[in-house]
Design an enzyme around this catalytic site. Sequence first.
Site, short mmCIF file in Angstrom:
data_model
loop_
_atom_site.label_atom_id
_atom_site.label_comp_id
_atom_site.label_asym_id
_atom_site.label_seq_id
_atom_site.Cartn_x
_atom_site.Cartn_y
_atom_site.Cartn_z
N SER A 150 24.58 69.48 76.41
CA SER A 150 24.40 69.15 75.06
C SER A 150 25.70 68.52 74.44
O SER A 150 26.65 68.65 74.89
CB SER A 150 24.30 70.71 74.39
OG SER A 150 24.09 70.56 73.05
N TYR A 190 26.28 79.59 73.19
CA TYR A 190 25.81 78.38 73.43
C TYR A 190 26.80 77.53 73.79
O TYR A 190 26.77 76.93 74.75
CB TYR A 190 24.58 78.06 72.56
CG TYR A 190 23.94 76.65 72.73
CD1 TYR A 190 22.67 77.09 73.50
CD2 TYR A 190 24.25 75.40 72.37
CE1 TYR A 190 21.82 75.87 73.78
CE2 TYR A 190 23.48 74.36 72.73
CZ TYR A 190 22.30 74.55 73.40
OH TYR A 190 21.39 73.54 73.46
P1 NAD Z 1 12.32 74.30 75.04
O1 NAD Z 1 12.13 75.69 74.34
O2 NAD Z 1 11.16 73.33 74.70
O3 NAD Z 1 12.02 74.53 76.79
C1 NAD Z 1 12.67 75.36 77.21
C2 NAD Z 1 11.99 75.90 78.43
O4 NAD Z 1 12.82 77.04 79.02
C3 NAD Z 1 10.75 76.87 78.18
O5 NAD Z 1 9.66 76.38 78.88
C4 NAD Z 1 11.11 78.25 78.53
O6 NAD Z 1 9.93 79.01 78.95
C5 NAD Z 1 11.98 78.11 79.63
N1 NAD Z 1 12.96 79.19 79.82
C6 NAD Z 1 13.59 79.83 78.99
N2 NAD Z 1 14.34 81.06 79.52
C7 NAD Z 1 13.98 80.85 80.89
C8 NAD Z 1 14.04 81.68 81.97
N3 NAD Z 1 15.12 82.87 81.85
N4 NAD Z 1 13.92 81.02 83.25
C9 NAD Z 1 13.06 79.96 83.43
N5 NAD Z 1 12.74 79.29 82.42
C10 NAD Z 1 13.01 79.64 81.15
O7 NAD Z 1 13.93 73.98 74.93
P2 NAD Z 1 14.37 72.27 75.14
O8 NAD Z 1 14.89 71.86 74.01
O9 NAD Z 1 13.32 71.59 76.04
O10 NAD Z 1 15.43 72.77 75.83
C11 NAD Z 1 15.90 72.33 77.36
C12 NAD Z 1 17.38 72.34 77.53
O11 NAD Z 1 17.90 71.35 76.73
C13 NAD Z 1 18.13 73.71 77.24
O12 NAD Z 1 18.96 73.84 78.33
C14 NAD Z 1 18.82 73.48 75.95
O13 NAD Z 1 20.10 73.85 75.56
C15 NAD Z 1 18.99 71.91 76.19
N6 NAD Z 1 19.19 71.06 75.06
C16 NAD Z 1 18.39 70.93 73.95
C17 NAD Z 1 18.38 70.08 73.01
C18 NAD Z 1 17.52 70.18 71.62
O14 NAD Z 1 18.04 69.80 70.74
N7 NAD Z 1 16.31 70.51 71.86
C19 NAD Z 1 19.74 69.58 72.71
C20 NAD Z 1 20.71 69.94 73.66
C21 NAD Z 1 20.26 70.26 74.74
#
Ligand code: NAD
Length: 260
Positions: free
Chosen positions: A142, A155
């Site tokens: 991130s 985080y």
């Molecule tokens: P999201 O909530 O849309 O998807 C996350 C997925 O992870 C979900 O399908 C959930 O069921 C799954 N998950 C959660 N805990 C789990 C576990 N213990 N085992 C297996 N699966 C699990 O979120 P997203 O925004 O797509 O995030 C994905 C990644 O991107 C994360 O690591 C997040 O930190 C990172 N990220 C997101 C953003 C943002 O702005 N959305 C920015 C930077 C980084």
Amino acid sequence: MSMQGKAALITGSASGIGRAIAETYAAAGAAVVIADLNVQGAQAVADAIGAAGGRAIAVGMDVTDETQVEAGFAECVRAFGSIDVVVSNAGIQIVKPVQEFSYAEWQRMIAIHLNAAFLCTRAAVNRMYAAGRGGAIIYMGSVHSKEASALKSAYVAAKHALVGLARTVAKEGGPHGVRTNVICPGFVRTPLVLGQIPDLARANAMTEDEVIRKIMLKDTVDGVFTTVEDVAQAALFLATFPTNALTGQSVIVSHGWHME
Ligand code: NAD
């Protein structure tokens, strides 16, 4: 950027960024494993990829569970014959001041973001080294792998740690042709981000619109959200890059929020 003949496992790919990466990889010709805690959601994504002419299977996986992670990787090799690309992506968010974190909440965040990356790394490199065909490991970092924001101590700590893990495994994996890189997205409209806007609004005494403009997009060059497609294109580039020239790096996809 073809992925024909490659198999990829993406954690957290029932939703958001992981889903977009899985769909992009499948469209590029990869066979993909949709690994997620949400089994029904994972199956729906696998079905959608299949309906679009791609190859995908769903695997129920809690990324913090050693046995389930090993089983998911074994299933990838059983179904598709190899594991060539791994995206350690599953994640959650907990937003509160550090003194209000319970130890259980802290440990849960570290388990999902960091311990899971270790479990996926070990499961991947064991199989990649044995197969002798190299591979790519991508960690979903991130901008918070590079910068801090208030209320996100666990985080930010875990996302920073992924950079150290990627750099170390880059050195160990280099002789085997296994490359590791971190993608560092800015804010992307996914359930993970939409879920934290009310918490940030309360904690900062702002409206939700102010949270978006004054916190989330404040330091971007254009006030625009990064999209799941932007991140998926970066993930495709890193998965298909042909040599060790690009390893141990962070690719920041954030509309200029963080530059280095
Ligand atoms: P999201 O909530 O849309 O998807 C996350 C997925 O992870 C979900 O399908 C959930 O069921 C799954 N998950 C959660 N805990 C789990 C576990 N213990 N085992 C297996 N699966 C699990 O979120 P997203 O925004 O797509 O995030 C994905 C990644 O991107 C994360 O690591 C997040 O930190 C990172 N990220 C997101 C953003 C943002 O702005 N959305 C920015 C930077 C980084």
